[in-house]
Design a protein around this motif. Structure first.
Motif, PDB file in Angstrom:
ATOM      1  N   ILE A 111       0.922  -1.150   0.000  1.00 17.70           N
ATOM      2  CA  ILE A 111       0.000   0.000   0.000  1.00 17.70           C
ATOM      3  C   ILE A 111       0.950   1.185   0.000  1.00 17.70           C
ATOM      4  N   LEU A 112       1.164   1.780  -1.155  1.00 15.06           N
ATOM      5  CA  LEU A 112       2.358   2.609  -1.340  1.00 15.06           C
ATOM      6  C   LEU A 112       2.310   3.913  -0.541  1.00 15.06           C
ATOM      7  N   HIS A 113       1.133   4.291  -0.107  1.00 10.01           N
ATOM      8  CA  HIS A 113       1.070   5.444   0.810  1.00 10.01           C
ATOM      9  C   HIS A 113       1.788   5.109   2.123  1.00 10.01           C
ATOM     10  N   HIS A 114       1.868   3.797   2.433  1.00 14.29           N
ATOM     11  CA  HIS A 114       2.522   3.389   3.677  1.00 14.29           C
ATOM     12  C   HIS A 114       4.046   3.421   3.568  1.00 14.29           C
ATOM     13  N   THR A 115       4.558   3.787   2.378  1.00 14.95           N
ATOM     14  CA  THR A 115       6.016   3.964   2.238  1.00 14.95           C
ATOM     15  C   THR A 115       6.339   5.445   2.083  1.00 14.95           C
ATOM     16  N   THR A 116       5.564   6.272   2.799  1.00 15.26           N
ATOM     17  CA  THR A 116       5.830   7.718   2.826  1.00 15.26           C
ATOM     18  C   THR A 116       5.959   8.173   4.277  1.00 15.26           C
ATOM     19  N   ASN A 117       6.671   9.276   4.467  1.00 17.21           N
ATOM     20  CA  ASN A 117       6.723   9.960   5.758  1.00 17.21           C
ATOM     21  C   ASN A 117       5.994  11.282   5.590  1.00 17.21           C
ATOM     22  N   ASP A 118       4.836  11.433   6.198  1.00 14.61           N
ATOM     23  CA  ASP A 118       4.017  12.639   6.047  1.00 14.61           C
ATOM     24  C   ASP A 118       3.862  12.988   4.562  1.00 14.61           C
ATOM     25  N   ASN A 119       3.502  11.982   3.772  1.00 14.16           N
ATOM     26  CA  ASN A 119       3.205  12.096   2.335  1.00 14.16           C
ATOM     27  C   ASN A 119       4.437  12.259   1.440  1.00 14.16           C
ATOM     28  N   VAL A 120       5.627  12.121   2.007  1.00  7.61           N
ATOM     29  CA  VAL A 120       6.835  12.244   1.188  1.00  7.61           C
ATOM     30  C   VAL A 120       7.492  10.862   1.044  1.00  7.61           C
ATOM     31  N   GLU A 121       7.694  10.441  -0.218  1.00  5.73           N
ATOM     32  CA  GLU A 121       8.344   9.170  -0.512  1.00  5.73           C
ATOM     33  C   GLU A 121       9.847   9.386  -0.677  1.00  5.73           C
ATOM     34  N   PRO A 122      10.729   8.442  -0.309  1.00  2.00           N
ATOM     35  CA  PRO A 122      10.428   7.162   0.331  1.00  2.00           C
ATOM     36  C   PRO A 122      10.391   7.317   1.844  1.00  2.00           C
ATOM     37  N   GLY A 123       9.758   6.360   2.501  1.00  2.00           N
ATOM     38  CA  GLY A 123       9.692   6.409   3.965  1.00  2.00           C
ATOM     39  C   GLY A 123       8.897   5.242   4.483  1.00  2.00           C
ATOM     40  N   GLY A 124       8.463   5.352   5.705  1.00  2.00           N
ATOM     41  CA  GLY A 124       7.539   4.405   6.325  1.00  2.00           C
ATOM     42  C   GLY A 124       8.006   2.967   6.333  1.00  2.00           C
ATOM     43  N   LEU A 125       7.112   2.073   5.826  1.00  2.00           N
ATOM     44  CA  LEU A 125       7.321   0.626   5.951  1.00  2.00           C
ATOM     45  C   LEU A 125       8.228   0.095   4.848  1.00  2.00           C
TER      46      LEU A 125
END
Ligand SMILES: [Cu+2]
Length: 347
Positions: A325-339
């Motif tokens: 779920i590629l939104h889950h690889t963002t930090n506050d909507n900025v890619e790349p990040g998260g999981l």
């Protein structure tokens, strides 16, 4: 018929609002909370409040999920946990106010062997009550940690002792069961691993629990993220860290890797591994017989589930493991990040 009901409803609503006094003391006032969210239903208000505690200090540790030391008394393994609020860094420059076990997110790993007598002494230093549930572990009913059912909540300043025989072997978790949608999202979770009584004949070179969770940070305040309007997460963490602060897993070419994926938040995460397929060797702690082990490269982990996956690192390079779920690889909507994390296969 439907129109008639609608008409009656409108008339009734207009009549009631006309009759209501301007300053009706019986009607709870709707107050905006930080983050400009308003709770129409007072029962929703608890989840809209930021996570706070008096005198929150920065965490003294920077890595969560580390093995918890224990002492042995009359054959029982004694573990000590203190629930407390700390400032926890999920990413360079990004801190959350977290409710924790022993000051880390996730809390410390409790690692025992099937058949061990386990005693866990829990001191509550939070500003609110709590309990611990041993997710998937087969405990006596009185140790199940459900407030109002199996025990009274542990009040601030109080101590409660859990005691049980560790069984069965497998990948489990412990987490708060009091105000769970807030306290678990705020960081009160940790891995609980029970080794089989007979040591594994051929253990993998890397064996790592990975706990997936979500956060909501707005205007410097931390909220427990949840699938509710206005409470959606904008940060996502593996073992309490968002990419690129997630741990890189280094493994030698030809070695076997076991990842124990655990979804402790309130969202589903289809985790995808680049480069190398894996087998599902255990589900919710229970081993899958070899003939039934599916080969996959993506696996959806729903809240509360655990999947142990294994693969052999056959290809050199840095291979990404990430939520699809590629939104889950963002930090506050900025890619790349998260999981996201990297599996680094070296010579
Ligand atoms: Cu996800």
């Amino acid at each position: 018929m439907k129109k008639k009901i609608l008409f009656l409803f409108i008339v009734l609503t207009l009549t009631l609002s006309a009759c209501a006094p301007a300053d009706n003391k019986d009607v709870p006032a709707i107050t905006a909370t930080p983050g400009s969210m308003a709770a129409n239903n007072p029962e929703d208000a608890h989840m809209m409040e930021p996570i706070t505690a008096p005198n929150v200090q920065p965490a003294t540790e920077s890595i969560g999920g580390q093995p918890l030391k224990f002492r042995v008394e009359n054959g029982a393994k004694i573990f000590e946990l203190t629930t407390k609020a700390v400032e926890w860094k999920i990413l360079e420059g990004v801190k959350v106010t977290a409710y924790t076990y022993n000051g880390t997110v996730p809390g410390p790993l409790i690692h025992v062997t099937a058949g061990d007598q386990v005693r866990i002494i829990v001191k509550n230093d939070l500003p609110e009550p709590t309990t611990i549930h041993w997710h998937g572990v087969e405990v006596p009913n009185a140790m199940d940690g459900v407030p109002g059912v199996t025990q009274d909540p542990i009040q601030p300043g109080e101590t409660f002792t859990y005691e049980f025989i560790a069984k069965p072997a497998g990948t489990f978790m412990y987490h708060s069961h009091f105000d769970g949608d807030v306290q678990v999202g705020a960081g009160l979770y940790a891995p609980f691993i029970i080794n089989p009584k007979e040591p594994e004949a051929n253990p993998p070179a890397v064996d790592k629990p990975l706990m997936l969770s979500e956060w909501r940070i707005k205007d410097g305040n931390t909220y427990a993220a949840m699938p509710a309007s206005g409470m959606e997460p904008n940060y996502f963490t593996i073992n309490g860290k968002a990419f690129p602060s997630t741990e890189m897993i280094t493994v030698k070419k030809g070695e076997r890797v076991r990842l124990r994926l655990m979804a402790i938040g309130q969202f589903i995460h289809p985790m995808h591994l680049h480069g190398m397929p894996f087998k599902i060797v255990a589900t919710d702690g229970h081993p899958v017989p070899a003939a039934a082990q599916l080969t996959k490269d993506t696996i959806s982990i729903a809240p509360g589930e655990r999947y142990d996956i294994e693969f052999t690192a056959t290809e050199l390079g840095q291979w990404m493991l990430h939520c699809h779920i590629l939104h889950h690889t963002t930090n506050d909507n900025v890619e790349p990040g998260g999981l996201m994390l990297m599996i680094n296969v070296v010579e």
